[in-house]
Design a protein around this motif. Sequence first.
Motif, PDB file in Angstrom:
ATOM      1  N   PHE A 110       0.842  -1.193   0.000  1.00 12.37           N
ATOM      2  CA  PHE A 110       0.000   0.000   0.000  1.00 12.37           C
ATOM      3  C   PHE A 110       0.886   1.256   0.000  1.00 12.37           C
ATOM      4  CE2 PHE A 110      -1.860   2.959   3.244  1.00 12.37           C
ATOM      5  CZ  PHE A 110      -2.840   3.504   2.440  1.00 12.37           C
ATOM      6  N   LEU A 111       1.903   1.256   0.830  1.00 10.34           N
ATOM      7  CA  LEU A 111       2.755   2.450   0.938  1.00 10.34           C
ATOM      8  C   LEU A 111       3.463   2.756  -0.378  1.00 10.34           C
ATOM      9  CD1 LEU A 111       4.281   1.897   4.503  1.00 10.34           C
ATOM     10  CD2 LEU A 111       2.421   3.444   3.827  1.00 10.34           C
ATOM     11  N   LYS A 112       3.854   1.722  -1.085  1.00 10.20           N
ATOM     12  CA  LYS A 112       4.498   1.904  -2.390  1.00 10.20           C
ATOM     13  C   LYS A 112       3.536   2.608  -3.360  1.00 10.20           C
ATOM     14  CE  LYS A 112       8.067   0.926  -4.974  1.00 10.20           C
ATOM     15  NZ  LYS A 112       9.399   1.398  -4.612  1.00 10.20           N
ATOM     16  N   THR A 113       2.280   2.201  -3.302  1.00 12.58           N
ATOM     17  CA  THR A 113       1.255   2.805  -4.172  1.00 12.58           C
ATOM     18  C   THR A 113       1.133   4.308  -3.922  1.00 12.58           C
ATOM     19  OG1 THR A 113       0.076   0.717  -4.157  1.00 12.58           O
ATOM     20  CG2 THR A 113      -1.190   2.637  -4.840  1.00 12.58           C
ATOM     21  N   LEU A 114       1.289   4.708  -2.653  1.00 11.05           N
ATOM     22  CA  LEU A 114       1.133   6.133  -2.305  1.00 11.05           C
ATOM     23  C   LEU A 114       2.274   6.996  -2.837  1.00 11.05           C
ATOM     24  CD1 LEU A 114      -0.124   5.950   1.398  1.00 11.05           C
ATOM     25  CD2 LEU A 114      -1.466   6.172  -0.702  1.00 11.05           C
TER      26      LEU A 114
END
Length: 175
Positions: free
Chosen positions: A26-30
Amino acid sequence: QESLPAGYVVRPLARSDNQVRSNSSFLKTLEVLTTVGTISDDAFQRRFQYLKEHSDQYFTIVIEDMNVPPTSAGSATSSSPSLVTPGRGKIVAAGTVLVERKFIHELGMVGHIEDIAVSADQQGKKLGLRIIETLKAIGQQVGCYKVILDCSEKNVPFYEKCGFERKGVEMGWYV
Ligand code: ACO
């Protein structure tokens, strides 16, 4: 409503979405939004727990591409069982609606859409549209009388396609 590509699902953010396997968390997506920085799994879990304890206020959703098989880098190790969810795909989009409780409008509620992100290689597939439609529906279901957001000029056509119209001016104060 547009259908998602085959094998893609919309669901709430989960505790296990902080997988460290490359390009999948998820953090990578942000990172298409801004700097995310280094966040330990512990810190992620604490923030997730806070959101969970305020689940009538924070609604963070993701789109997951289940066509992507789990990589060996994400397979179970005895030292980090909480990072592993077998069979999980890859998170490709995310977004949040934050529900504000007001006094005006007879204790009205306003939904604030924040941090809409679609992975660079997945843009243009109507995933952003689906995230926004889902967040609008959540806002409506919990009883918000409006759902608002701030965005840059270049994203105005996208949000207009999502049913939003220009209102007011965004102002900021940075500490
Ligand atoms: N200019 C014109 N039209 C656009 C643009 C644009 N910049 N972006 C999307 N659209 C149109 C699409 O062409 C499509 O139109 P159509 O239905 O006529 O075909 C419609 O908007 C829906 O587009 P999607 O495919 O759903 O857009 P996408 O999945 O690429 O998501 C988003 C758009 C979220 C802006 C994505 O490109 C992204 O993550 N960008 C980087 C991060 C970002 O800017 N996020 C928004 C920050 S603002 C906030 O968070 C409140």
